[in-house]
Design a protein around this motif. Structure first.
Motif, PDB file in Angstrom:
ATOM      1  N   UNK A 123       3.043  30.023 -92.110  1.00 49.72           N
ATOM      2  CA  UNK A 123       2.194  29.623 -90.987  1.00 49.72           C
ATOM      3  C   UNK A 123       1.552  28.271 -91.276  1.00 49.72           C
ATOM      4  N   UNK A 124       1.491  27.420 -90.246  1.00 51.42           N
ATOM      5  CA  UNK A 124       0.674  26.215 -90.261  1.00 51.42           C
ATOM      6  C   UNK A 124      -0.290  26.316 -89.090  1.00 51.42           C
ATOM      7  N   UNK A 125      -1.554  26.034 -89.322  1.00 48.25           N
ATOM      8  CA  UNK A 125      -2.505  26.015 -88.206  1.00 48.25           C
ATOM      9  C   UNK A 125      -3.377  24.774 -88.304  1.00 48.25           C
ATOM     10  N   UNK A 126      -3.613  24.130 -87.171  1.00 50.71           N
ATOM     11  CA  UNK A 126      -4.286  22.837 -87.136  1.00 50.71           C
ATOM     12  C   UNK A 126      -5.799  23.019 -87.076  1.00 50.71           C
ATOM     13  N   UNK A 127      -6.486  22.398 -88.023  1.00 50.33           N
ATOM     14  CA  UNK A 127      -7.952  22.398 -88.067  1.00 50.33           C
ATOM     15  C   UNK A 127      -8.561  23.722 -87.622  1.00 50.33           C
ATOM     16  N   UNK A 160       2.387  14.227 -85.774  1.00 49.74           N
ATOM     17  CA  UNK A 160       2.603  13.581 -87.079  1.00 49.74           C
ATOM     18  C   UNK A 160       1.939  14.342 -88.228  1.00 49.74           C
ATOM     19  N   UNK A 161       0.746  14.874 -88.009  1.00 43.99           N
ATOM     20  CA  UNK A 161       0.063  15.632 -89.061  1.00 43.99           C
ATOM     21  C   UNK A 161       0.808  16.917 -89.370  1.00 43.99           C
ATOM     22  N   UNK A 162       1.323  17.590 -88.348  1.00 43.81           N
ATOM     23  CA  UNK A 162       2.087  18.822 -88.552  1.00 43.81           C
ATOM     24  C   UNK A 162       3.378  18.518 -89.280  1.00 43.81           C
ATOM     25  N   UNK A 216      -3.695  22.326 -91.354  1.00 43.27           N
ATOM     26  CA  UNK A 216      -3.251  20.956 -91.100  1.00 43.27           C
ATOM     27  C   UNK A 216      -4.432  20.175 -90.536  1.00 43.27           C
ATOM     28  N   UNK A 217      -4.725  19.028 -91.122  1.00 45.14           N
ATOM     29  CA  UNK A 217      -5.850  18.214 -90.661  1.00 45.14           C
ATOM     30  C   UNK A 217      -5.342  17.084 -89.768  1.00 45.14           C
ATOM     31  N   UNK A 218      -5.625  17.194 -88.470  1.00 49.17           N
ATOM     32  CA  UNK A 218      -5.195  16.174 -87.516  1.00 49.17           C
ATOM     33  C   UNK A 218      -6.343  15.267 -87.087  1.00 49.17           C
TER      34      UNK A 218
END
Length: 280
Positions: free
Chosen positions: A115-119, A274-276, A136-138
């Motif tokens: 899993x990836x989850x943004x902020x 791009x961050x992902x 993920x830090x966007x």
């Protein structure tokens, strides 16, 4: 192959372009009794499912997409959750309350390898998953639409979020970072003011992970205007912007609102793709 949820189509397309992965064809259907169904119309090897969970329905949709990816042949499934609903319910607030973030994470873990989850509102939410989960830090991308700021000041809503303000400040390349102090006198009487930095004559950028109703942010804008701020801009990673949130912010005197496309709104000026992509 990238498989999109119905609420993340623009972000999924941007991620496909960023990574040069193919974008799968997906069909969404709802039966007369209200049940929903998804269908992946391609053969899949490694599936990257991209779906924000903005509602109970979107949580069910994501579970179905994960399962459909396996049925389409995927031997590996990576789940990207740009915005994770229920993540703010990360603890039991009183006896008998569920830890809803944990319940959702465990459910979503059953259909994925990673899993990836943004902020996420709290990075510790990633620990609730039963598979490897990476934040993920966007936030740095929120600096992209900012232009020609005068003596900029980047303000977080509280001390706990000052890292976000610093991230955007560093990406912009100049200015100070600070946070608001909140003094609660009663259930309805709260004083909000910048911690240390002077704001008079300066361009102020408010930075937060989520803007939901806009009520607290609007109060902050009013304080800044009273103290002589030049221009006030609102930036956030996740623009929930429920109800009349945008209207409230503009009525309070905000010049512009900029956000990412983790939640696809008219103010989604930059992409989290791009961050992902860096974490895939």
């Amino acid at each position: 192959m990238i498989i999109t949820g119905s609420a993340s189509q623009t972000l999924a397309a941007s991620l496909a372009s960023e990574t040069e992965h193919e974008l799968a064809s997906v069909a969404f259907e709802r039966f007369p009794d209200g049940e929903q169904k998804v269908q992946i119309e391609d053969t899949v090897d490694h599936a990257i499912v991209v779906a924000s969970t903005l509602s109970d329905s979107s949580h069910v949709e994501l579970l179905q997409l994960q399962d459909a990816a396996r049925e389409a042949g995927a031997t590996e499934v990576t789940t990207v959750i740009p915005y994770m609903g229920y993540a703010r319910q990360d603890k039991s607030f009183q006896t008998g309350d569920p830890v809803s973030a944990r319940a959702m994470a465990r459910a979503l873990s059953t259909g994925t390898d990673r899993v990836l989850t943004v902020n996420p509102h709290e990075r510790a939410v990633c620990d609730f998953f039963d598979v490897p989960a990476t934040p993920v830090d966007a936030a740095s991308h929120l600096a992209t639409p900012l232009d020609s700021l005068t003596d900029p000041l980047f303000l977080a809503p509280d001390h706990g979020a000052v890292d976000l303000a610093q991230t955007v400040r560093d990406a912009y390349g100049s200015g100070e970072a600070d946070h608001f102090e909140k003094t609660r006198h009663s259930g309805t009487d709260v004083d909000i003011e910048p911690s240390d930095a002077a704001v008079s004559g300066r361009d102020v950028v408010l930075v937060d992970d989520i803007v939901a109703t806009g009520a607290t942010m609007s109060e902050s804008v009013a304080v800044l205007n009273k103290r002589g701020a030049n221009r006030v801009t609102v930036t956030c990673v996740h623009p929930l912007l429920a109800g009349t949130a945008q209207l409230q912010l503009f009525q309070a005197g905000v010049e512009a609102i900029y956000a990412t496309d983790t939640i696809e709104r008219t103010v989604s000026a930059v992409s989290a793709a791009p961050a992902i992509a860096q974490k895939l």
